[in-house]
Scaffold this active site. Structure first.
Site, short mmCIF file in Angstrom:
data_model
loop_
_atom_site.label_atom_id
_atom_site.label_comp_id
_atom_site.label_asym_id
_atom_site.label_seq_id
_atom_site.Cartn_x
_atom_site.Cartn_y
_atom_site.Cartn_z
N LYS A 179 -31.23 21.53 -28.56
CA LYS A 179 -31.91 22.29 -29.61
C LYS A 179 -33.39 22.28 -29.31
O LYS A 179 -34.01 21.22 -29.24
CB LYS A 179 -31.62 21.65 -30.96
CG LYS A 179 -32.38 22.31 -32.11
CD LYS A 179 -31.91 21.77 -33.43
CE LYS A 179 -32.76 22.31 -34.57
NZ LYS A 179 -32.29 21.81 -35.87
N LYS A 232 -29.27 26.09 -28.75
CA LYS A 232 -29.93 26.77 -29.86
C LYS A 232 -31.42 26.83 -29.65
O LYS A 232 -31.99 25.81 -29.25
CB LYS A 232 -29.63 25.97 -31.13
CG LYS A 232 -30.36 26.39 -32.36
CD LYS A 232 -30.03 25.44 -33.46
CE LYS A 232 -30.84 25.82 -34.68
NZ LYS A 232 -30.64 24.89 -35.75
C1 PBG Z 1 -32.01 21.66 -39.49
C2 PBG Z 1 -31.69 22.99 -38.90
C3 PBG Z 1 -32.56 24.06 -38.57
C4 PBG Z 1 -31.74 25.13 -38.17
C5 PBG Z 1 -30.42 24.68 -38.24
N1 PBG Z 1 -30.42 23.35 -38.65
C6 PBG Z 1 -34.01 24.20 -38.73
C7 PBG Z 1 -34.95 23.37 -37.94
O1 PBG Z 1 -34.60 22.61 -37.05
O2 PBG Z 1 -36.12 23.48 -38.29
C8 PBG Z 1 -32.22 26.50 -37.81
C9 PBG Z 1 -31.23 27.60 -37.98
C10 PBG Z 1 -31.82 28.96 -37.98
O3 PBG Z 1 -33.03 29.16 -37.76
O4 PBG Z 1 -31.06 29.90 -38.21
N2 PBG Z 1 -32.47 20.70 -38.66
#
Ligand code: PBG
Length: 308
Positions: A179, A232
């Site tokens: 991520k 992601k």
């Molecule tokens: C929580 C999380 C996030 C997303 C999914 N889980 C936000 C982040 O890390 O700030 C983002 C999903 C999206 O932007 O559609 N940690």
């Protein structure tokens, strides 16, 4: 002769469930996406299931936040209640829960923080304990798969161990393995009410420049027991997706995130292209690049657009 085909089974629908509302509310930065109230979540899940989708991914917005994220692992937390409601109505639908602390922390970080003069630290190991507790409470409520999105080190192993020790050997783990710290999460932070109040997430999310590190992160999660690994965001990281699918031969998911969604919506609204054509092309490219599963805010529309 078409090599890549899409169907409803490819898509996972994210659902936002809020403890603070009694009827669904639009999310300004994400046209057509809503926060749902507890009383509505089984209906919405039923609609998804009727359209042919196999899985939903739940994000909770709690009433109370604190510095230990207590609502994240409360037996009657909003996600725990939502899981029970959905499973009671649609036992066949796979319920995946996002496991993270940012929505539940008063400061909006994904872990426990400590101030050190001017600077703050996210305490990895303390955070992992709370994440494991959260995952366990989701499993106990009936979640089929837990999906840790925090990016702390060692959390997959800790969650696997905790689940197994408590009789949840059958609960799967979909890890957000690679991520990246991304500009494209902006609209989600509105939707989940989770922007960090200070600092950013760069100490725990990945640098977009690092592909080798992404492969190392995935290797660790696979070793620790991840059943599905996720990349992601999606489009800016197709190369990572491809390499992960090729190298690990694990079920591989990709998250087409909120900012990517908003970008296409805005382009379509300006008349730059047809929304449906653009979305189908994007989803085809993700699958072609190796995605077995795609998390997307268009999951319901896609179930209809790809019906044969
Ligand atoms: C929580 C999380 C996030 C997303 C999914 N889980 C936000 C982040 O890390 O700030 C983002 C999903 C999206 O932007 O559609 N940690």
């Amino acid at each position: 002769m078409r090599e890549t085909k899409l169907s409803a089974h490819d898509f996972i629908l994210p659902l936002f469930i809020s403890e603070k509302i009694s009827a669904h509310q639009a999310i300004a930065s994400m046209p057509g996406v809503f926060q749902f109230a507890l009383a509505e979540i089984a209906d919405e899940s039923q609609r998804a299931s009727d359209l042919g989708l196999q899985a939903v991914l739940l994000f909770g917005i709690p009433k109370d936040k604190d510095e230990q994220a207590s609502s994240a692992y409360a037996e009657n937390g909003i996600v725990q209640q939502a899981v029970r409601a959905i499973k009671a109505r649609c036992p066949e639908l796979i319920v995946i829960t996002d496991v993270c602390l940012c929505e539940y922390m008063s400061h909006g970080h994904c872990g426990v923080t400590r101030m050190d003069g001017e600077h703050f630290h996210v305490l990895n190991d303390e955070s992992v304990q709370l994440l494991a507790k959260t995952a366990l409470s989701h499993a106990a409520a009936g979640a089929d798969i837990v999906a840790p999105s925090d990016m702390m080190d060692g959390r997959i192993g800790a969650i696997r161990e905790t689940l197994d020790a408590n009789g949840f050997e059958q609960t799967g783990i979909m890890s957000y393995a690679a991520k990246f710290a991304s500009a494209f999460y902006g609209p989600f932070r509105d939707a989940a009410e989770s922007p960090p109040k200070f600092g950013d997430r760069r100490s725990y999310q990945m640098d977009s420049a690092n592909a080798q590190e992404a492969l190392r992160e995935v290797a660790l999660d696979v070793e620790e027991g991840a059943d599905i690994v996720m990349i992601k965001p999606a489009l800016p990281y197709l190369d990572i997706l491809w390499r992960v699918r090729e190298r690990f031969e694990k079920p591989t998911a990709v998250y087409h995130v909120s900012g990517e969604f908003a970008m296409v919506k805005a382009g379509a609204e300006k008349g730059c292209f047809e929304e449906r054509d653009a979305v189908l092309e994007i989803m085809t490219s993700l699958k072609r690049a190796g995605a077995d599963l795609i998390v997307t805010y268009w999951a319901k529309e896609l179930a209809e657009w790809t019906r044969r």
